[in-house]
Design a protein around this motif. Structure first.
Motif, short mmCIF file in Angstrom:
data_model
loop_
_atom_site.label_atom_id
_atom_site.label_comp_id
_atom_site.label_asym_id
_atom_site.label_seq_id
_atom_site.Cartn_x
_atom_site.Cartn_y
_atom_site.Cartn_z
N LEU A 119 9.73 42.47 38.23
CA LEU A 119 10.30 42.89 39.50
C LEU A 119 11.73 42.37 39.65
O LEU A 119 12.63 43.09 40.08
CB LEU A 119 9.43 42.40 40.65
N CYS A 120 11.93 41.11 39.29
CA CYS A 120 13.26 40.52 39.38
C CYS A 120 14.23 41.20 38.42
O CYS A 120 15.41 41.40 38.74
CB CYS A 120 13.20 39.02 39.09
N SER A 121 13.72 41.57 37.26
CA SER A 121 14.57 42.26 36.29
C SER A 121 15.03 43.60 36.82
O SER A 121 16.19 44.01 36.61
CB SER A 121 13.80 42.44 34.98
N ARG A 122 14.16 44.31 37.52
CA ARG A 122 14.54 45.59 38.12
C ARG A 122 15.65 45.42 39.15
O ARG A 122 16.60 46.20 39.19
CB ARG A 122 13.31 46.25 38.75
N ILE A 123 15.52 44.38 39.96
CA ILE A 123 16.56 44.12 40.97
C ILE A 123 17.87 43.73 40.30
O ILE A 123 18.94 44.22 40.66
CB ILE A 123 16.10 43.01 41.94
N ARG A 124 17.77 42.89 39.30
CA ARG A 124 18.98 42.39 38.63
C ARG A 124 19.72 43.52 37.92
O ARG A 124 20.96 43.54 37.88
CB ARG A 124 18.59 41.30 37.63
N SER A 125 18.98 44.48 37.38
CA SER A 125 19.62 45.54 36.60
C SER A 125 20.09 46.72 37.44
O SER A 125 20.94 47.49 37.01
CB SER A 125 18.65 46.03 35.52
N GLN A 126 19.54 46.86 38.65
CA GLN A 126 19.83 48.05 39.45
C GLN A 126 20.67 47.80 40.69
O GLN A 126 21.21 48.74 41.27
CB GLN A 126 18.50 48.72 39.87
N TYR A 127 20.80 46.53 41.10
CA TYR A 127 21.48 46.27 42.35
C TYR A 127 22.50 45.15 42.21
O TYR A 127 22.38 44.28 41.33
CB TYR A 127 20.45 45.91 43.45
N GLY A 128 23.48 45.18 43.11
CA GLY A 128 24.54 44.19 43.08
C GLY A 128 24.18 42.94 43.84
O GLY A 128 23.05 42.76 44.31
N GLU B 282 5.55 28.33 48.40
CA GLU B 282 6.46 29.39 48.83
C GLU B 282 7.91 29.04 48.50
O GLU B 282 8.67 29.90 48.04
CB GLU B 282 6.31 29.60 50.34
N VAL B 283 8.29 27.77 48.71
CA VAL B 283 9.65 27.34 48.37
C VAL B 283 9.89 27.52 46.88
O VAL B 283 10.94 28.03 46.45
CB VAL B 283 9.88 25.88 48.78
N ALA B 284 8.92 27.12 46.06
CA ALA B 284 9.06 27.23 44.61
C ALA B 284 9.18 28.70 44.19
O ALA B 284 9.97 29.04 43.30
CB ALA B 284 7.87 26.58 43.92
N PHE B 285 8.41 29.57 44.85
CA PHE B 285 8.47 30.99 44.51
C PHE B 285 9.85 31.56 44.83
O PHE B 285 10.43 32.28 44.02
CB PHE B 285 7.39 31.75 45.28
N ILE B 286 10.36 31.24 46.02
CA ILE B 286 11.67 31.78 46.42
C ILE B 286 12.77 31.26 45.49
O ILE B 286 13.67 32.01 45.09
CB ILE B 286 11.97 31.40 47.89
N GLU B 287 12.69 29.99 45.13
CA GLU B 287 13.68 29.43 44.20
C GLU B 287 13.59 30.13 42.84
O GLU B 287 14.63 30.43 42.21
CB GLU B 287 13.45 27.93 44.03
N ARG B 288 12.38 30.40 42.41
CA ARG B 288 12.19 31.09 41.12
C ARG B 288 12.81 32.48 41.15
O ARG B 288 13.51 32.89 40.21
CB ARG B 288 10.70 31.17 40.83
N VAL B 289 12.55 33.21 42.24
CA VAL B 289 13.11 34.56 42.37
C VAL B 289 14.63 34.50 42.43
O VAL B 289 15.32 35.32 41.80
CB VAL B 289 12.54 35.27 43.62
N ALA B 290 15.15 33.54 43.18
CA ALA B 290 16.60 33.41 43.30
C ALA B 290 17.25 33.19 41.94
O ALA B 290 18.28 33.81 41.62
CB ALA B 290 16.94 32.26 44.25
N ILE B 291 16.66 32.32 41.14
CA ILE B 291 17.21 32.06 39.80
C ILE B 291 17.14 33.32 38.95
O ILE B 291 18.09 33.68 38.25
CB ILE B 291 16.45 30.90 39.13
N GLU B 292 16.01 34.02 39.03
CA GLU B 292 15.81 35.21 38.22
C GLU B 292 16.80 36.33 38.56
O GLU B 292 17.41 36.93 37.67
CB GLU B 292 14.38 35.73 38.40
N ILE B 293 16.98 36.61 39.86
CA ILE B 293 17.78 37.77 40.23
C ILE B 293 19.27 37.46 40.31
O ILE B 293 20.08 38.38 40.31
CB ILE B 293 17.29 38.41 41.55
N LEU B 294 19.61 36.17 40.41
CA LEU B 294 21.03 35.84 40.48
C LEU B 294 21.62 35.49 39.11
O LEU B 294 22.80 35.20 38.98
CB LEU B 294 21.27 34.66 41.44
N THR B 295 20.78 35.51 38.09
CA THR B 295 21.28 35.27 36.73
C THR B 295 22.12 36.44 36.29
O THR B 295 21.70 37.60 36.32
CB THR B 295 20.10 35.09 35.74
N GLY B 296 23.33 36.16 35.88
CA GLY B 296 24.21 37.22 35.41
C GLY B 296 24.65 38.13 36.51
O GLY B 296 24.66 39.36 36.35
#
Length: 199
Positions: free
Chosen positions: A148-157, A182-196
């Motif tokens: 899911l994070c990969s889809r966001i990272r590749s398709q959106y700014g 919940e905090v850990a999940f949000i941090e994980r998503v943030a790292i995933e989608i903000l990479t690159g």
């Protein structure tokens, strides 16, 4: 229209005097009908026909209502851009994954997701029905968070990615507490989608 729109009190009347209604009128009519027909097979046939008609009418009403609501949802989804629909689909899927970090998602958590779309984004009627359908689809899906994070990272700014993080945090805080999972999940998503980050 904007592709990413992410920016009763009941007055109690004083009780009036009790009103008594003639509750025996219906019973008298039924007794009269039984007396006239005499409990014959004709009465049984009439009651069966009436019962079948009532059942068909109820089922037909529910079926028609369901069909009309489905058509409204389909029309709404088709009226939006593909980018908008994909974004909301992935966002709802991540919200469902967030709700599942501490166990199976419950009705309260589903309600919190719908409440966010209703109160924060002004979703009503067919829009809320669409979100409800997306929640059901996401609960049945086994797509991992990384995908899911990969889809966001590749398709959106960056702006859309930041919106995802904000929405996750707001929904997680909706019940007044923010657990470690919940905090850990949000941090994980943030790292995933903000990479690159690009664009």
């Amino acid at each position: 229209p904007d592709q990413f729109p992410f920016r009763r009190v009941f007055a109690r009347s004083p009780p009036g005097p009790a009103v008594r209604y003639p509750t025996n009128i219906g019973c008298l009519w039924l007794a009269l009908l039984l007396f006239l027909i005499g409990g014959s097979p004709l009465l049984v046939g009439v009651l069966r026909v009436f019962g079948a008609f009532l059942l068909v009418a109820v089922i037909g009403t529910f079926g028609l209502t369901w069909w009309l609501r489905r058509q409204a949802v389909v029309r709404y989804a088709r009226s939006q851009s593909e980018a908008h629909n994909r974004f909301v689909e992935v966002l709802v899927a991540l919200l469902v994954r967030l709700a599942e970090v501490d166990g199976p998602i419950n009705r309260g958590e589903v309600g919190a997701i719908r409440k966010f779309f209703q109160q924060s984004l002004g979703y009503r009627d067919e829009r809320l029905l669409w979100v409800r359908d997306l929640i059901k689809t996401s609960r049945r899906s086994s797509e991992p968070v990384e995908a899911l994070c990969s889809r966001i990272r590749s398709q959106y700014g960056f702006q859309e990615r930041f919106i995802v993080i904000q929405v996750l945090a707001r929904v997680a805080e909706a019940d007044g507490r923010l657990g470690r999972e919940e905090v850990a999940f949000i941090e994980r998503v943030a790292i995933e989608i903000l990479t690159g980050v690009a664009g």
